[in-house]
Design an enzyme around this catalytic site. Structure first.
Site, PDB file in Angstrom:
ATOM      1  CE  LYS A  93      -1.690 -28.854 -20.813  1.00 31.20           C
ATOM      2  NZ  LYS A  93      -0.239 -28.749 -20.571  1.00 31.20           N
TER       3      LYS A  93
ATOM      4  NE  ARG B 149      -2.602 -25.852 -23.053  1.00 31.28           N
ATOM      5  CZ  ARG B 149      -3.804 -25.885 -22.541  1.00 31.28           C
ATOM      6  NH1 ARG B 149      -4.843 -26.152 -23.302  1.00 31.28           N
ATOM      7  NH2 ARG B 149      -4.001 -25.659 -21.254  1.00 31.28           N
TER       8      ARG B 149
ATOM      9  CG  ASN C  83       4.816 -28.064 -19.885  1.00 29.82           C
ATOM     10  OD1 ASN C  83       5.593 -28.883 -19.406  1.00 29.82           O
ATOM     11  ND2 ASN C  83       3.542 -27.994 -19.534  1.00 29.82           N
TER      12      ASN C  83
ATOM     13  CE  LYS D  61      -3.251 -21.837 -19.671  1.00 29.63           C
ATOM     14  NZ  LYS D  61      -3.013 -22.740 -18.610  1.00 29.63           N
TER      15      LYS D  61
ATOM     16  CG  HIS E  89       5.556 -30.436 -13.828  1.00 29.80           C
ATOM     17  ND1 HIS E  89       4.758 -30.630 -14.928  1.00 29.80           N
ATOM     18  CD2 HIS E  89       4.856 -29.605 -13.015  1.00 29.80           C
ATOM     19  CE1 HIS E  89       3.631 -29.937 -14.794  1.00 29.80           C
ATOM     20  NE2 HIS E  89       3.676 -29.293 -13.650  1.00 29.80           N
TER      21      HIS E  89
ATOM     22  CG  HIS F 130       5.702 -26.111 -16.221  1.00 29.86           C
ATOM     23  ND1 HIS F 130       5.951 -24.783 -16.478  1.00 29.86           N
ATOM     24  CD2 HIS F 130       4.556 -26.136 -15.469  1.00 29.86           C
ATOM     25  CE1 HIS F 130       4.995 -24.043 -15.920  1.00 29.86           C
ATOM     26  NE2 HIS F 130       4.145 -24.840 -15.300  1.00 29.86           N
TER      27      HIS F 130
ATOM     28  CD  GLU G 229       2.702 -21.386 -13.933  1.00 33.63           C
ATOM     29  OE1 GLU G 229       3.379 -21.248 -14.982  1.00 33.63           O
ATOM     30  OE2 GLU G 229       2.346 -22.486 -13.473  1.00 33.63           O
TER      31      GLU G 229
ATOM     32  CG  HIS H  80       2.766 -25.318 -10.199  1.00 34.21           C
ATOM     33  ND1 HIS H  80       3.262 -26.468 -10.781  1.00 34.21           N
ATOM     34  CD2 HIS H  80       2.468 -24.477 -11.238  1.00 34.21           C
ATOM     35  CE1 HIS H  80       3.260 -26.328 -12.096  1.00 34.21           C
ATOM     36  NE2 HIS H  80       2.784 -25.128 -12.396  1.00 34.21           N
TER      37      HIS H  80
ATOM     38  NE  ARG I 200     -19.880 -42.962 -20.987  1.00 36.55           N
ATOM     39  CZ  ARG I 200     -20.943 -43.726 -20.759  1.00 36.55           C
ATOM     40  NH1 ARG I 200     -22.149 -43.194 -20.719  1.00 36.55           N
ATOM     41  NH2 ARG I 200     -20.789 -45.007 -20.576  1.00 36.55           N
TER      42      ARG I 200
ATOM     43  CD  GLU J 252       1.058 -29.627 -23.738  1.00 40.87           C
ATOM     44  OE1 GLU J 252       0.603 -28.937 -22.815  1.00 40.87           O
ATOM     45  OE2 GLU J 252       1.789 -30.614 -23.564  1.00 40.87           O
TER      46      GLU J 252
END
Ligand SMILES: NC(=O)c1ccc[n+]([C@@H]2O[C@H](COP(=O)([O-])OP(=O)(O)OC[C@H]3O[C@@H](n4cnc5c(N)ncnc54)[C@H](O)[C@@H]3O)[C@@H](O)[C@H]2O)c1
Ligand SMILES: O=C(O)C(=O)C[C@@H](O)[C@H](O)[C@H](O)COP(=O)(O)O
Ligand SMILES: [Zn+2]
Length: 348
Positions: free
Chosen positions: A128, A222, A226, A208, A233, A229, A170, A248, A106, A218
Site C-alpha cells: 500500500k 486484508r 484495518n 501481515k 484514522h 483504523h 500495529e 499513527h 508509469r 483488500e
C-alpha cells in the site's frame, strides 16, 4: 520478499549486483539521513551512481506537494525507467517513496529499507503506497509491491521511545486480529524497549505478510488489518487538520480501544475480552484527549473511510482475541457510545 540483513548488508549488495539498474535514488528524511544513511552507505557496495533525496520528517510531509517536488527532482536528474528508489525510513518514507516510484514514468522499481518499528512490522510490507489529501489519510495511492524489503533491526537503536511505542500498536493489532499467542507474548512486555520488541518483529511481519498474500487488493480479509483504523484514522485526521498531529500508532491504539468496546456493544466479543484488550492497551498508551472533537466531525470522517460501501461505514471488528470480522455495519447509537466510552476513560 523480506530479508533480514546481516551486518555487512551482503543480501542488499547481491541484489544490487544481480539487477541492472541505471542509477539509485535514496529517499530519506532528516532523521534517517542522520542516523541510518551512514550505516547504509558504509555497507552498500555498488558501482552505480546514487543521489540522496531528502524531505523533512513527519506526517505533514506525506502530501501531493512533496510528491510533486520529488517527481520534479527525478525529472531534473533524468531518472529513467531503470532507476531504483531506495526508501530508507519509516512509514512516511515507504508510503511516499512507493507512491512516487509507482507513478513516475508509469512506474519504476523501488525497495524498502524500513527504519522504524512500525515500518518494519507493517508499513514496508504489503504494497500500500500513498499520500494524504487535505487532512484525509492515504486518500491517493497505489497498490505496488517493492522489489524487496530489507530489515535491519539495529536501526531501531536510535528510534525515539514514542516512535517505538507507536509501532508497537500495529504489532498488538496483528496479535488481536490473527494470533492470540502473539498478543499474549507482547503483553508480557512490562517495560517497552528495543531489546524487548526485537524478538517479536518476525512474527508480526509474518502475520501481515500472510494476510496480504491472501488478499493483496483488500477485497476481503486484508480489511482485518484495518482494525482500529476506522476510528483511529478519523481522529488522526482531525489532529492533522488542527495542526497538532499525533503518531499513527497512537491513533491506532485509541481506535483499537474504542473499537474493542464497539465489538462488545455489537455482541461480537464478551465484556471480559473487551476489558482485557482495553486494559492492556491502556498500560502502554497515555490517554488521548479527544474532547475537542465533536461526534459530527468524527462521523463525517468515518463516512469517507476507504472500506465503506453504499454510504455505509464498514468496520473491521474483533470477534475474539485473535480473530476479526470485516464489513461489519454498526448502529449509529453504538458508534457514538464507543466514542463516549473512550472520552469517559479519562474520568476513571
Ligand atoms: N502502507 C502501509 O501498509 C502502512 C501501514 C502502517 C502505517 N502506514 C503509514 O506509516 C506512517 C507512519 O510511519 P512511522 O511511524 O514509521 O512514521 P515516520 O516515517 O514519520 O517515522 C517516525 C519518526 O522517526 C524518525 N526515524 C525513522 N527512523 C529512525 C531511526 N532509525 N532513528 C531515529 N529516528 C528515526 C523519522 O524521521 C520520523 O521523525 C503513517 O503515515 C501511516 O499512515 C502505512
Ligand atoms: O496494510 C493494510 O492493509 C493496512 O490496513 C495496514 C494499516 O496499518 C495501515 O495504516 C494502512 O496504511 C491503512 O490503510 P488505509 O487503506 O486504511 O489507508
Ligand atoms: Zn496502520
Amino acid at each position: 520478499m523480506i530479508t533480514i540483513l546481516n551486518d555487512n548488508f551482503s543480501q542488499l549488495n547481491d541484489f544490487l549486483h544481480e539487477k541492472s539498474f541505471s542509477k539509485i535514488f535514496i529517499l530519506v528524511d532528516e532523521n534517517t539521513h542522520e542516523y541510518c544513511l551512514p550505516i547504509l552507505l558504509g555497507n552498500m557496495e555498488t558501482d552505480l551512481g546514487f543521489e540522496i533525496l531528502e524531505i523533512e520528517p513527519g506526517e505533514e510531509m506525506k502530501n501531493i506537494q512533496t510528491a510533486n517536488q520529488l517527481w520534479e527532482i527525478l525529472t531534473e536528474m533524468q531518472a529513467d525507467r531503470k532507476a531504483l528508489i531506495i526508501n530508507l525510513g519509516g512509514g512516511v518514507i515507504t508510503d511516499m517513496g512507493g507512491f512516487i516510484a509507482s507513478t513516475y514514468k508509469r512506474g519504476i522499481q523501488f525497495i524498502n529499507i524500513p527504519t522504524t518499528l512500525l515500518s518494519m512490522c507493517d508499513a514496508s510490507i504489503g504494497g500500500k503506497t500513498g499520500i494524504d489529501l487535505m487532512h484525509y489519510k492515504n486518500m491517493v495511492g497505489t497498490f505496488a509491491f517493492p522489489e524487496q524489503i530489507f530489515i535491519y533491526p539495529k536501526f531501531l537503536g536510535t528510534l525515539p521511545f514514542k516512535e517505538l511505542r507507536s509501532g508497537f500498536a500495529e504489532m498488538l493489532k496483528h496479535g488481536l486480529i490473527a494470533d492470540k499467542k502473539h498478543w499474549e507474548q507482547l503483553i508480557q512486555i512490562h517495560k517497552l524497549g528495543v531489546e524487548m520488541v526485537i524478538p517479536h518483529i518476525q512474527t508480526s511481519m509474518n502475520i501481515k505478510q500472510d494476510v496480504v498474500e491472501k488478499d493483496f487488493h483488500e477485497s476481503n480479509i486484508r480489511k482485518t488489518l484495518n482494525f482500529g483504523h476506522t476510528i483511529g484514522h478519523a481522529v488522526e485526521s482531525l489532529c492533522l487538520q488542527q495542526g497538532n498531529p499525533i503518531l499513527h500508532g497512537e491513533a491506532v491504539a485509541m481506535g483499537m480501544i474504542s473499537e474493542a468496546h464497539l465489538a462488545y456493544l455489537e455482541n461480537l466479543i464478551s465484556e471480559e475480552d473487551s476489558k482485557t484488550i482495553i486494559e492492556n492497551i491502556q498500560r502502554y498508551y497515555p490517554y488521548l484527549d479527544i474532547s475537542d472533537f465533536k461526534d459530527e466531525d468524527i462521523t463525517a470522517l468515518l463516512l469517507n473511510d476507504k472500506k465503506n460501501t453504499d454510504s455505509k461505514i464498514n468496520f473491521s471488528l474483533l470477534s475474539g482475541i485473535g480473530s476479526c470480522v470485516y464489513d461489519h455495519q454498526c448502529s449509529q447509537q453504538n458508534i457514538l457510545a464507543s466514542l463516549h466510552f473512550y472520552r469517559k476513560l479519562n474520568d476513571a
